[in-house]
Every structure is written in C-alpha cells, then in structure tokens.
Write a protein that holds these residues in place. Structure first.
Motif, PDB file in Angstrom:
ATOM      1  N   TYR A  41       0.953  -1.327   0.014  1.00 44.73           N
ATOM      2  CA  TYR A  41      -0.072   0.138   0.113  1.00 44.73           C
ATOM      3  C   TYR A  41       0.844   1.185  -0.294  1.00 44.73           C
ATOM      4  O   TYR A  41       0.594   2.075  -0.906  1.00 44.73           O
ATOM      5  CB  TYR A  41      -0.985   0.003   1.215  1.00 44.73           C
ATOM      6  CG  TYR A  41      -1.989   1.112   1.123  1.00 44.73           C
ATOM      7  CD1 TYR A  41      -3.126   1.206   0.059  1.00 44.73           C
ATOM      8  CD2 TYR A  41      -2.050   2.233   2.066  1.00 44.73           C
ATOM      9  CE1 TYR A  41      -3.913   2.283   0.158  1.00 44.73           C
ATOM     10  CE2 TYR A  41      -2.705   3.291   2.111  1.00 44.73           C
ATOM     11  CZ  TYR A  41      -3.789   3.049   1.052  1.00 44.73           C
ATOM     12  OH  TYR A  41      -4.657   4.328   1.086  1.00 44.73           O
ATOM     13  N   SER A  44       2.168   1.833  -3.499  1.00 45.51           N
ATOM     14  CA  SER A  44       1.221   2.241  -4.343  1.00 45.51           C
ATOM     15  C   SER A  44       0.971   3.759  -4.052  1.00 45.51           C
ATOM     16  O   SER A  44       0.761   4.261  -5.117  1.00 45.51           O
ATOM     17  CB  SER A  44      -0.132   1.395  -4.086  1.00 45.51           C
ATOM     18  OG  SER A  44       0.208  -0.092  -4.268  1.00 45.51           O
ATOM     19  N   TYR A  48       1.442   6.731  -7.042  1.00 48.21           N
ATOM     20  CA  TYR A  48       0.442   7.401  -7.691  1.00 48.21           C
ATOM     21  C   TYR A  48       0.536   8.983  -7.308  1.00 48.21           C
ATOM     22  O   TYR A  48       0.274   9.757  -8.126  1.00 48.21           O
ATOM     23  CB  TYR A  48      -0.901   6.940  -7.268  1.00 48.21           C
ATOM     24  CG  TYR A  48      -1.388   5.722  -7.835  1.00 48.21           C
ATOM     25  CD1 TYR A  48      -1.291   5.399  -9.118  1.00 48.21           C
ATOM     26  CD2 TYR A  48      -1.642   4.612  -6.869  1.00 48.21           C
ATOM     27  CE1 TYR A  48      -1.566   4.036  -9.513  1.00 48.21           C
ATOM     28  CE2 TYR A  48      -2.025   3.477  -7.482  1.00 48.21           C
ATOM     29  CZ  TYR A  48      -1.963   3.101  -8.760  1.00 48.21           C
ATOM     30  OH  TYR A  48      -2.254   1.924  -9.169  1.00 48.21           O
TER      31      TYR A  48
ATOM     32  N   SER B 181      -2.050   3.402 -18.471  1.00 51.08           N
ATOM     33  CA  SER B 181      -2.569   2.971 -17.093  1.00 51.08           C
ATOM     34  C   SER B 181      -3.906   3.508 -16.543  1.00 51.08           C
ATOM     35  O   SER B 181      -3.876   4.735 -16.326  1.00 51.08           O
ATOM     36  CB  SER B 181      -1.732   3.322 -16.122  1.00 51.08           C
ATOM     37  OG  SER B 181      -1.889   3.241 -14.783  1.00 51.08           O
ATOM     38  N   ALA B 183      -5.187   2.900 -13.791  1.00 55.42           N
ATOM     39  CA  ALA B 183      -5.181   3.541 -12.453  1.00 55.42           C
ATOM     40  C   ALA B 183      -4.641   5.179 -12.386  1.00 55.42           C
ATOM     41  O   ALA B 183      -4.940   5.856 -11.691  1.00 55.42           O
ATOM     42  CB  ALA B 183      -4.251   2.667 -11.483  1.00 55.42           C
ATOM     43  N   ALA B 225      -4.469   3.947  -4.316  1.00 57.85           N
ATOM     44  CA  ALA B 225      -3.904   3.072  -3.866  1.00 57.85           C
ATOM     45  C   ALA B 225      -4.517   1.874  -3.239  1.00 57.85           C
ATOM     46  O   ALA B 225      -4.467   0.727  -3.263  1.00 57.85           O
ATOM     47  CB  ALA B 225      -2.783   3.536  -3.194  1.00 57.85           C
ATOM     48  N   ALA B 226      -5.753   2.044  -2.620  1.00 53.33           N
ATOM     49  CA  ALA B 226      -6.709   1.348  -1.960  1.00 53.33           C
ATOM     50  C   ALA B 226      -7.445   0.530  -2.919  1.00 53.33           C
ATOM     51  O   ALA B 226      -7.568  -0.650  -2.955  1.00 53.33           O
ATOM     52  CB  ALA B 226      -7.803   2.124  -1.016  1.00 53.33           C
ATOM     53  N   ALA B 228      -6.751   0.127  -6.439  1.00 56.58           N
ATOM     54  CA  ALA B 228      -5.742  -0.384  -7.435  1.00 56.58           C
ATOM     55  C   ALA B 228      -4.341  -0.615  -7.104  1.00 56.58           C
ATOM     56  O   ALA B 228      -3.607   0.189  -7.464  1.00 56.58           O
ATOM     57  CB  ALA B 228      -5.924   0.136  -8.922  1.00 56.58           C
ATOM     58  N   PRO B 229      -3.987  -1.211  -5.863  1.00 57.46           N
ATOM     59  CA  PRO B 229      -2.589  -1.318  -5.496  1.00 57.46           C
ATOM     60  C   PRO B 229      -1.829  -2.048  -6.475  1.00 57.46           C
ATOM     61  O   PRO B 229      -2.222  -2.802  -7.223  1.00 57.46           O
ATOM     62  CB  PRO B 229      -2.840  -2.132  -4.268  1.00 57.46           C
ATOM     63  CG  PRO B 229      -4.085  -3.116  -4.441  1.00 57.46           C
ATOM     64  CD  PRO B 229      -4.904  -2.282  -5.159  1.00 57.46           C
ATOM     65  N   LEU B 230      -0.462  -1.570  -6.536  1.00 55.11           N
ATOM     66  CA  LEU B 230       0.445  -2.199  -7.284  1.00 55.11           C
ATOM     67  C   LEU B 230       0.412  -3.803  -7.267  1.00 55.11           C
ATOM     68  O   LEU B 230       0.437  -4.451  -6.188  1.00 55.11           O
ATOM     69  CB  LEU B 230       1.786  -1.717  -7.333  1.00 55.11           C
ATOM     70  CG  LEU B 230       1.936  -0.180  -7.463  1.00 55.11           C
ATOM     71  CD1 LEU B 230       3.568   0.321  -7.023  1.00 55.11           C
ATOM     72  CD2 LEU B 230       1.581   0.392  -8.803  1.00 55.11           C
ATOM     73  N   LYS B 231       0.472  -4.429  -8.300  1.00 53.07           N
ATOM     74  CA  LYS B 231       0.467  -5.963  -8.439  1.00 53.07           C
ATOM     75  C   LYS B 231       1.911  -6.431  -7.853  1.00 53.07           C
ATOM     76  O   LYS B 231       1.855  -7.359  -6.903  1.00 53.07           O
ATOM     77  CB  LYS B 231       0.013  -6.596  -9.557  1.00 53.07           C
ATOM     78  CG  LYS B 231      -1.424  -6.231 -10.148  1.00 53.07           C
ATOM     79  CD  LYS B 231      -1.851  -6.752 -11.120  1.00 53.07           C
ATOM     80  CE  LYS B 231      -3.166  -6.535 -11.386  1.00 53.07           C
ATOM     81  NZ  LYS B 231      -3.384  -5.126 -11.805  1.00 53.07           N
ATOM     82  N   ASP B 232       2.809  -6.114  -8.346  1.00 50.77           N
ATOM     83  CA  ASP B 232       4.205  -6.528  -7.908  1.00 50.77           C
ATOM     84  C   ASP B 232       5.161  -5.504  -8.134  1.00 50.77           C
ATOM     85  O   ASP B 232       4.874  -4.293  -8.108  1.00 50.77           O
ATOM     86  CB  ASP B 232       4.589  -7.644  -8.876  1.00 50.77           C
ATOM     87  CG  ASP B 232       4.091  -7.747 -10.076  1.00 50.77           C
ATOM     88  OD1 ASP B 232       4.278  -6.549 -10.706  1.00 50.77           O
ATOM     89  OD2 ASP B 232       3.623  -8.822 -10.622  1.00 50.77           O
ATOM     90  N   ASP B 233       6.631  -5.775  -8.364  1.00 48.63           N
ATOM     91  CA  ASP B 233       7.425  -4.872  -8.790  1.00 48.63           C
ATOM     92  C   ASP B 233       7.523  -4.233 -10.027  1.00 48.63           C
ATOM     93  O   ASP B 233       7.860  -3.460 -10.393  1.00 48.63           O
ATOM     94  CB  ASP B 233       8.710  -5.374  -8.439  1.00 48.63           C
ATOM     95  CG  ASP B 233       9.236  -5.736  -7.094  1.00 48.63           C
ATOM     96  OD1 ASP B 233       8.231  -4.904  -6.224  1.00 48.63           O
ATOM     97  OD2 ASP B 233       9.925  -6.344  -6.561  1.00 48.63           O
ATOM     98  N   GLU B 235       5.302  -2.783 -11.991  1.00 48.51           N
ATOM     99  CA  GLU B 235       4.856  -1.357 -12.181  1.00 48.51           C
ATOM    100  C   GLU B 235       5.736  -0.367 -11.844  1.00 48.51           C
ATOM    101  O   GLU B 235       5.922   0.857 -12.314  1.00 48.51           O
ATOM    102  CB  GLU B 235       3.498  -1.256 -11.706  1.00 48.51           C
ATOM    103  CG  GLU B 235       2.310  -1.641 -12.659  1.00 48.51           C
ATOM    104  CD  GLU B 235       0.930  -1.563 -11.809  1.00 48.51           C
ATOM    105  OE1 GLU B 235       0.302  -0.681 -12.000  1.00 48.51           O
ATOM    106  OE2 GLU B 235       0.657  -2.476 -11.250  1.00 48.51           O
ATOM    107  N   GLN B 239       7.804   2.563 -14.140  1.00 51.37           N
ATOM    108  CA  GLN B 239       7.705   3.850 -13.987  1.00 51.37           C
ATOM    109  C   GLN B 239       8.959   4.570 -14.060  1.00 51.37           C
ATOM    110  O   GLN B 239       9.384   5.723 -14.386  1.00 51.37           O
ATOM    111  CB  GLN B 239       7.348   4.230 -12.314  1.00 51.37           C
ATOM    112  CG  GLN B 239       7.430   5.727 -12.027  1.00 51.37           C
ATOM    113  CD  GLN B 239       7.166   6.131 -10.423  1.00 51.37           C
ATOM    114  OE1 GLN B 239       7.300   5.205  -9.670  1.00 51.37           O
ATOM    115  NE2 GLN B 239       6.793   7.182 -10.215  1.00 51.37           N
TER     116      GLN B 239
END
Lengths: 112, 241
Positions: A41, A44, A48, B181, B183, B225-226, B228-233, B235, B239
């Motif tokens: 979290y 993430s 963003y 993306s 998100a 982020a709540a 659509a949290p990043l799936k793994d490393d 993404e 970036q």
C-alpha cells in the motif's frame, strides 16, 4: 499578481526550510534504511502521488497563468494532444507557449 | 556483481538529463519572474533544491509570504517520493561509498538520476554518481538563471506565453503514462476534480495553495492505492524505466 515584498532575510528563512525538508527526504532513508520497502500500500501511494501532485498543480492553474482564460484552455488542449502523441517535453512546452502567444496576439488585435 | 565507477561514463549518462533540465528550469526561471522574485533568489532556490514540482509549488507560498508550516508540509508531501528512491539507490551503492559520501550524493537525487541509476545493472561507485549528477545540476542552475533573466528582458507578451511552459511540461509527463494505465488516469481525474473544487467552491477557495496540493494529491493517491494497489514490482520498474 501581488507585489513581491520579502526582505532577503525572510527569503533565506523560506529557502532554508524548503531546502532542508527536501534534502532530509533524500538523505535520511539512504542513511538509515538498508532494506527494501515491502509494504504494497505504501509503495502504491508513493507511485500514484507524483501524478496527483502534478495534476493538482496544473489544473486549473494553467488556465489562469495567462491574461485570458481562453488562451490558457487552448494551451492546455494543445499540450494534452501533443503529449498524447508522446512528443518531447520541449515540444509540448513550445507548442503550448506558441498557442498562448497567438491567442493573446489575436485578443489584442480584436480589442484595438 | 560488477562495479560501475567511471566518471566519464557518468558524465555521458548525465548529459541528456542536463539538457532536459535546462529547458524545465528555464520555465521555472520565467515563473520566478512572474512572481516578481529577484533573479538571484530564483537561482538560489534551484541551487539548493533541485526539484521541479517542489520548487514550483513552493514559489507562490514564498512569494506571498505564506506560512513556513505550509511550505514545509508541501515539500514533504511533493518530495516524499525521493525517500522511496533514496532507499533503493542506497542499496545500489558500491561498498566503498561511506556515510560522508552519502551526505552529498543524496543531494542531487532526482527522478531522472534515479531512473538511470537503477537501470544500471552494476553496483554504482562514487565517481560514476558524481559524473551522473554534475551536468543535471549545472543544467538546472543555468536554466533557472537564463529563464529569470529572460523574464526581465523579453517582451511581456512572450513572458506570458512562456509562463505556461512549466505546466505544459507537467502535462507531458502525466499524459503518456495516463494513456496506458487506467489507475494513473483515474488518479489524474480524481485529483483534477478535487483541485477544481478547491478553486471554485467559495469556502474552499480560501485554502492556501500548498495545502490544496497536499489535501488533493494525498486523498487521490490514498484512494487509488486502496482500489488499485500495485500488483508486484513490475509497475514500479516501469515507472523508473
């Protein structure tokens, strides 16, 4: 735009606070955290955040940085289109600036 | 693991970053002029900060004599991403890099410097990193100086036109990522809505600019982020590529 009234001393206090916070954010993790951040979290939110920050700073400010709202809106549209087609930073900036220049010139001619 | 520690390699990797910074900081220099700031003060901001969004957000707070708390919190939030990069970069350092070295290497950690550093497979030495950071730093300072001077001597109409450049560059950073993306696109949409609310709803419009950035950007990224949290490393790597 309001008059700029800061004395050099006042400016240096602002500068010190700004530079200090920015530097510590860059330095402290490098000094003290020696393992990767695992929390999904947190990662993430930090992923963003830059896009949110840039958006909040640009909208609606870009509309009002010029003399009339219409040239600002036109500049934003041109910038979005150029960016969508993945032009370079400089091209996007130049396109937006040229748009404002032309719009304001036309506005001046109409007013005369 | 190999060690990359050639100063000249650092310089050549830093050259394109430095040229890019020349343009962005030129736009910042123009903005310092728009806010009526003396040329040397604009230059000092760039010499000591080296952060585009942070500096542009700080500018109106400083120019209008806003509160120091607002300034500090704004920088904290906008530049928080550097802390994440700092963790990662610190772990790519070669063993020979001491705590003292970290004190100055941390200073010029920008998004682009970070991207090039982590894209490098080898462990990074001090000489390489100094080379990598040198031209971006020089570019950032000289662009600001040129922009601030240009703001004083160019015709007013041209300065007005150039003052959109910085925002246009932000758009140039956002749009290509938002395009691919969903998100990020939602993050942009939500934060734009929040920002518009603060601009046009009477009671909200008196909130100082720095706090608007903090509230809107934090709320938007916490929400996305709540959802659509990043799936793994993957993404994160994308970036920084």
């Amino acid at each position: 735009m309001p008059e700029y009234t800061l004395t050099p001393f006042e400016f240096f206090i602002y500068l010190a606070v700004m530079a200090g916070v920015t530097y510590l954010l860059r330095l402290l993790p490098m000094l003290f955290i020696r393992k990767p951040i695992k929390n999904r979290y947190v990662r993430s939110v930090l992923y963003y955040m830059p896009y949110a920050v840039l958006t909040v700073m640009s909208v609606p400010a870009i509309f009002y940085v010029t003399d009339n709202v219409f040239s600002g809106i036109a500049a934003a549209v041109v910038a979005i289109v150029l960016a969508y087609f993945e032009r370079s930073l400089v091209t996007v900036a130049a396109g937006a600036a040229a748009t404002v220049f032309i719009c304001e010139l036309i506005a001046k001619l109409i007013q005369q | 693991m190999n060690i990359q520690n050639k100063f000249t390699k650092g310089i050549s990797d830093g050259l394109p970053i430095g040229l890019g910074y020349l343009a962005i900081s030129f736009a910042f220099g123009i903005m310092t002029n728009v806010y009526g700031m003396p040329v040397y003060e604009g230059c000092l901001i760039s010499l000591f900060n080296l952060t585009s969004a942070g500096q542009l957000a700080g500018l109106p707070i400083i120019a209008t004599g806003g509160s120091l708390v607002e300034l500090a919190l704004t920088q904290l939030l906008i530049n928080l991403r550097y802390s994440l990069m700092s963790v990662t970069l610190g772990q790519k350092f070669d063993k020979s890099i001491t705590v003292i070295d970290r004190l100055y290497l941390a200073f010029a950690l920008t998004d682009e410097v970070f991207a090039v550093s982590v894209g490098n497979k080898a462990r990074l030495g001090k000489k390489y990193l100094l080379g990598l950071m040198l031209l971006p730093y020089i570019g950032w300072f000289s662009g600001t100086l040129l922009g601030a001077i240009a703001g004083n001597i160019l015709p007013e109409l041209l300065v007005k036109a150039l003052s959109v450049a910085m925002y246009a560059m932000f758009i140039a950073i956002i749009v290509p990522v938002a395009k691919t993306s969903g998100a990020v696109c939602a993050t942009v949409g939500i934060s734009a809505l929040f920002s518009l609310a603060f601009a046009y709803i009477p009671k909200l419009s008196s909130v100082p600019s720095g706090f608007v950035i903090i509230i809107c950007a934090l709320a938007a990224s916490l929400i996305i982020a709540a959802i659509a949290p990043l799936k793994d490393d993957v993404e994160e790597v994308k970036q920084n590529a």
